[in-house]
Design a protein around this motif. Structure first.
Motif, PDB file in Angstrom:
ATOM      1  N   VAL A 177      30.080 -35.218  81.467  1.00 20.28           N
ATOM      2  CA  VAL A 177      30.473 -35.927  80.252  1.00 20.28           C
ATOM      3  C   VAL A 177      29.387 -35.750  79.200  1.00 20.28           C
ATOM      4  O   VAL A 177      28.303 -36.323  79.298  1.00 20.28           O
ATOM      5  CB  VAL A 177      30.716 -37.422  80.522  1.00 20.28           C
ATOM      6  CG1 VAL A 177      31.188 -38.117  79.244  1.00 20.28           C
ATOM      7  CG2 VAL A 177      31.726 -37.623  81.644  1.00 20.28           C
ATOM      8  N   ASP A 178      29.677 -34.931  78.210  1.00 17.82           N
ATOM      9  CA  ASP A 178      28.771 -34.738  77.075  1.00 17.82           C
ATOM     10  C   ASP A 178      29.005 -35.887  76.100  1.00 17.82           C
ATOM     11  O   ASP A 178      30.007 -35.953  75.404  1.00 17.82           O
ATOM     12  CB  ASP A 178      29.057 -33.393  76.406  1.00 17.82           C
ATOM     13  CG  ASP A 178      28.440 -33.308  75.010  1.00 17.82           C
ATOM     14  OD1 ASP A 178      27.347 -33.876  74.824  1.00 17.82           O
ATOM     15  OD2 ASP A 178      29.076 -32.705  74.127  1.00 17.82           O
ATOM     16  N   PRO A 220      26.215 -29.486  74.997  1.00 20.85           N
ATOM     17  CA  PRO A 220      27.660 -29.169  74.997  1.00 20.85           C
ATOM     18  C   PRO A 220      27.956 -27.759  75.485  1.00 20.85           C
ATOM     19  O   PRO A 220      28.891 -27.551  76.283  1.00 20.85           O
ATOM     20  CB  PRO A 220      28.053 -29.351  73.524  1.00 20.85           C
ATOM     21  CG  PRO A 220      27.035 -30.299  72.973  1.00 20.85           C
ATOM     22  CD  PRO A 220      25.765 -29.958  73.674  1.00 20.85           C
ATOM     23  N   ALA A 221      27.171 -26.785  75.031  1.00 21.99           N
ATOM     24  CA  ALA A 221      27.391 -25.399  75.459  1.00 21.99           C
ATOM     25  C   ALA A 221      27.115 -25.230  76.947  1.00 21.99           C
ATOM     26  O   ALA A 221      27.833 -24.508  77.650  1.00 21.99           O
ATOM     27  CB  ALA A 221      26.513 -24.460  74.643  1.00 21.99           C
ATOM     28  N   LYS A 222      26.080 -25.881  77.443  1.00 17.53           N
ATOM     29  CA  LYS A 222      25.763 -25.793  78.873  1.00 17.53           C
ATOM     30  C   LYS A 222      26.888 -26.400  79.713  1.00 17.53           C
ATOM     31  O   LYS A 222      27.261 -25.858  80.767  1.00 17.53           O
ATOM     32  CB  LYS A 222      24.445 -26.509  79.170  1.00 17.53           C
ATOM     33  CG  LYS A 222      23.209 -25.681  78.864  1.00 17.53           C
ATOM     34  CD  LYS A 222      22.019 -26.195  79.655  1.00 17.53           C
ATOM     35  CE  LYS A 222      20.882 -25.181  79.598  1.00 17.53           C
ATOM     36  NZ  LYS A 222      19.813 -25.485  80.553  1.00 17.53           N
ATOM     37  N   ALA A 271      29.658 -23.960  79.813  1.00 14.47           N
ATOM     38  CA  ALA A 271      29.309 -22.800  80.628  1.00 14.47           C
ATOM     39  C   ALA A 271      29.461 -23.112  82.118  1.00 14.47           C
ATOM     40  O   ALA A 271      29.963 -22.289  82.892  1.00 14.47           O
ATOM     41  CB  ALA A 271      27.889 -22.350  80.320  1.00 14.47           C
ATOM     42  N   TRP A 272      29.041 -24.301  82.527  1.00 19.13           N
ATOM     43  CA  TRP A 272      29.199 -24.706  83.918  1.00 19.13           C
ATOM     44  C   TRP A 272      30.682 -24.780  84.292  1.00 19.13           C
ATOM     45  O   TRP A 272      31.091 -24.353  85.376  1.00 19.13           O
ATOM     46  CB  TRP A 272      28.519 -26.049  84.164  1.00 19.13           C
ATOM     47  CG  TRP A 272      27.055 -25.954  84.469  1.00 19.13           C
ATOM     48  CD1 TRP A 272      26.014 -26.349  83.691  1.00 19.13           C
ATOM     49  CD2 TRP A 272      26.473 -25.431  85.665  1.00 19.13           C
ATOM     50  NE1 TRP A 272      24.815 -26.102  84.305  1.00 19.13           N
ATOM     51  CE2 TRP A 272      25.066 -25.542  85.530  1.00 19.13           C
ATOM     52  CE3 TRP A 272      26.993 -24.873  86.829  1.00 19.13           C
ATOM     53  CZ2 TRP A 272      24.184 -25.121  86.518  1.00 19.13           C
ATOM     54  CZ3 TRP A 272      26.109 -24.452  87.819  1.00 19.13           C
ATOM     55  CH2 TRP A 272      24.725 -24.582  87.658  1.00 19.13           C
ATOM     56  N   ALA A 273      31.496 -25.350  83.389  1.00 17.97           N
ATOM     57  CA  ALA A 273      32.932 -25.462  83.661  1.00 17.97           C
ATOM     58  C   ALA A 273      33.590 -24.093  83.754  1.00 17.97           C
ATOM     59  O   ALA A 273      34.479 -23.870  84.594  1.00 17.97           O
ATOM     60  CB  ALA A 273      33.592 -26.305  82.577  1.00 17.97           C
ATOM     61  N   PRO A 303      35.481 -23.268  87.499  1.00 21.62           N
ATOM     62  CA  PRO A 303      36.639 -23.975  86.932  1.00 21.62           C
ATOM     63  C   PRO A 303      37.393 -24.842  87.933  1.00 21.62           C
ATOM     64  O   PRO A 303      38.086 -25.788  87.523  1.00 21.62           O
ATOM     65  CB  PRO A 303      37.523 -22.831  86.419  1.00 21.62           C
ATOM     66  CG  PRO A 303      37.116 -21.633  87.219  1.00 21.62           C
ATOM     67  CD  PRO A 303      35.651 -21.799  87.456  1.00 21.62           C
ATOM     68  N   ASP A 304      37.283 -24.555  89.220  1.00 20.27           N
ATOM     69  CA  ASP A 304      37.982 -25.354  90.219  1.00 20.27           C
ATOM     70  C   ASP A 304      37.210 -26.598  90.637  1.00 20.27           C
ATOM     71  O   ASP A 304      37.751 -27.461  91.332  1.00 20.27           O
ATOM     72  CB  ASP A 304      38.256 -24.502  91.470  1.00 20.27           C
ATOM     73  CG  ASP A 304      39.201 -23.342  91.183  1.00 20.27           C
ATOM     74  OD1 ASP A 304      40.037 -23.482  90.270  1.00 20.27           O
ATOM     75  OD2 ASP A 304      39.080 -22.306  91.870  1.00 20.27           O
ATOM     76  N   ILE A 305      35.957 -26.678  90.203  1.00 20.77           N
ATOM     77  CA  ILE A 305      35.101 -27.798  90.606  1.00 20.77           C
ATOM     78  C   ILE A 305      34.634 -28.617  89.412  1.00 20.77           C
ATOM     79  O   ILE A 305      34.628 -29.851  89.460  1.00 20.77           O
ATOM     80  CB  ILE A 305      33.870 -27.283  91.389  1.00 20.77           C
ATOM     81  CG1 ILE A 305      34.319 -26.565  92.666  1.00 20.77           C
ATOM     82  CG2 ILE A 305      32.910 -28.423  91.724  1.00 20.77           C
ATOM     83  CD1 ILE A 305      33.166 -25.945  93.444  1.00 20.77           C
ATOM     84  N   ILE A 306      34.238 -27.949  88.342  1.00 24.19           N
ATOM     85  CA  ILE A 306      33.579 -28.624  87.212  1.00 24.19           C
ATOM     86  C   ILE A 306      34.497 -28.695  86.005  1.00 24.19           C
ATOM     87  O   ILE A 306      35.136 -27.712  85.629  1.00 24.19           O
ATOM     88  CB  ILE A 306      32.273 -27.902  86.836  1.00 24.19           C
ATOM     89  CG1 ILE A 306      31.306 -27.871  88.027  1.00 24.19           C
ATOM     90  CG2 ILE A 306      31.606 -28.584  85.636  1.00 24.19           C
ATOM     91  CD1 ILE A 306      30.017 -27.124  87.776  1.00 24.19           C
ATOM     92  N   ARG A 307      34.555 -29.883  85.402  1.00 20.95           N
ATOM     93  CA  ARG A 307      35.224 -30.072  84.119  1.00 20.95           C
ATOM     94  C   ARG A 307      34.219 -30.622  83.120  1.00 20.95           C
ATOM     95  O   ARG A 307      33.422 -31.509  83.461  1.00 20.95           O
ATOM     96  CB  ARG A 307      36.397 -31.038  84.244  1.00 20.95           C
ATOM     97  CG  ARG A 307      37.642 -30.417  84.845  1.00 20.95           C
ATOM     98  CD  ARG A 307      38.806 -31.378  84.749  1.00 20.95           C
ATOM     99  NE  ARG A 307      38.697 -32.448  85.718  1.00 20.95           N
ATOM    100  CZ  ARG A 307      39.366 -33.604  85.619  1.00 20.95           C
ATOM    101  NH1 ARG A 307      40.128 -33.843  84.555  1.00 20.95           N
ATOM    102  NH2 ARG A 307      39.253 -34.520  86.557  1.00 20.95           N
ATOM    103  N   ALA A 308      34.254 -30.128  81.918  1.00 19.26           N
ATOM    104  CA  ALA A 308      33.410 -30.638  80.839  1.00 19.26           C
ATOM    105  C   ALA A 308      34.266 -31.494  79.908  1.00 19.26           C
ATOM    106  O   ALA A 308      35.337 -31.063  79.475  1.00 19.26           O
ATOM    107  CB  ALA A 308      32.767 -29.499  80.069  1.00 19.26           C
ATOM    108  N   VAL A 309      33.797 -32.693  79.634  1.00 18.67           N
ATOM    109  CA  VAL A 309      34.486 -33.589  78.715  1.00 18.67           C
ATOM    110  C   VAL A 309      33.517 -33.920  77.590  1.00 18.67           C
ATOM    111  O   VAL A 309      32.390 -34.366  77.842  1.00 18.67           O
ATOM    112  CB  VAL A 309      34.934 -34.883  79.418  1.00 18.67           C
ATOM    113  CG1 VAL A 309      35.636 -35.810  78.430  1.00 18.67           C
ATOM    114  CG2 VAL A 309      35.851 -34.563  80.599  1.00 18.67           C
TER     115      VAL A 309
END
Length: 343
Positions: free
Chosen positions: A39-40, A49-51, A54-56, A60-66
């Motif tokens: 959660v940014d 935010p960019a990091k 990038a992780w998401a 993509p099956d594990i990490i979501r960026a919000v």
């Protein structure tokens, strides 16, 4: 259903968030049942935010960026909970990390619970104060309080020692329990981790404790919320959280088990002590008015608890009258901090 959702609140965290996320990724172990929600919280001073994105993109099956407008730590936790799909929910602050070996044991239990219709409400592990700048660490365990390695209830809990509290670092709640009670943390407020742990406790019926050093809690940055000068500057938020705790759980009527009621009263007593001692450190007429006001609030809302807490050793020492009493209370707090290695 994912086994566990890890929420990682990030605010200008680019310098250290990678190590945190890497430690959580190891919990998955190729099973694909871990979810990480980064959660940014309105970061604008670095490339958080960019990091996060990038992780998401990498997992993509594990990490979501919000991404959200800045709402503070509590709102970031709220967002993580709102997006969680895991059976369990764990908050990991972006400057902290999880121990790989300890989490293998914790994850094994969580995975077994995820297969059951009635899963354990609360899973607990140890946490470690990592004073990196001093090269020291202090383990906070519960082996004297809880049975180890099996499910139990509050009636089997023992006595918590001084400075031995359940903190956000040590708990993993069943996600639906948090949703069923409507847990929502206030925006733009520090110290909401106290609410996160305290408010759900009367609703917890089953517990599991593993005596492993699960969570590594970094202490040492000058801007950290537990830094003494920072706490004085944010005393209004400490007071707000304490009032919300008084309102959220009616002691003793709102607690089904005597041993839990005793623990929660001691926890509230500790919060009242913190409010008192930092207001006395500020040492202004306004601060003294605030100190009287928070005690009056407790007295008005729960006079029986007020009498017991005010007469406790902890709060008698921090509320002694006169300038000498003020100095004695502050000295006592700083001595306890050295002994128990918090902050």
């Amino acid at each position: 259903m994912k086994t566990v959702t890890f929420a990682v609140p990030c605010y200008n965290s680019a310098e250290y968030m990678d190590a945190c996320i890497e430690s959580i990724l190891k919990c998955d172990g190729g099973e694909g049942d871990v979810e990480i929600i980064v959660v940014d919280d309105g970061s604008a001073k670095d490339d958080t935010p960019a990091k996060a994105d990038a992780w998401a993109a990498k997992h993509p099956d594990i990490i979501r960026a919000v991404h959200q407008e800045n709402g503070g730590h509590g709102e970031a936790v709220n967002t993580g909970l709102a997006h969680a799909t895991g059976r369990y929910f764990k908050v990991v602050d972006s400057d902290d990390w999880l121990d790989e070996a300890a989490m293998r044991e914790i994850m094994a239990y969580l995975r077994r619970q995820n297969e059951l219709e009635e899963a354990t409400d609360l899973v607990i592990g140890n946490y470690v104060y990592e004073k990196v700048h001093e090269g020291t660490r202090t383990v906070m365990h519960y082996r004297n309080v809880f049975p180890e390695g099996r499910e139990f209830g509050w009636d089997e809990a023992g006595h918590f020692g001084q400075s031995q509290y359940l903190l956000m670092h040590s708990v993993i709640y069943r996600t639906e329990l948090l949703r069923e009670i409507g847990l929502t943390l206030p925006k733009h407020t520090f110290y909401v981790d106290n609410l996160f742990v305290y408010v759900p406790l009367p609703h917890v019926k089953t517990i599991y404790y593993r005596d492993v050093d699960m969570y590594r809690y970094y202490i040492g940055r000058e801007d950290q919320s537990v830094n003494e000068s920072v706490m004085m500057g944010r005393i209004d938020q400490q007071l707000r959280v304490t009032r919300l705790m008084i309102d959220a759980v009616r002691l003793p009527d709102g607690v089904p088990e005597k041993r839990l009621e005793r623990y929660m009263e001691n926890y509230l007593s500790m919060m009242m002590c913190i409010c008192s001692i930092f207001l006395r450190m500020i040492d202004t007429d306004e601060a003294e008015d605030e100190r009287e006001a928070i005690w009056s609030y407790l007295k008005a809302n729960n006079p029986d608890v007020y009498r017991r807490i005010r007469r406790s050793v902890l709060n008698m020492g921090t509320n002694l009258p006169t300038e000498l009493g003020r100095k004695i209370g502050i000295s006592g707090y700083r001595m306890a901090r050295r002994i128990f290695k918090f902050n």
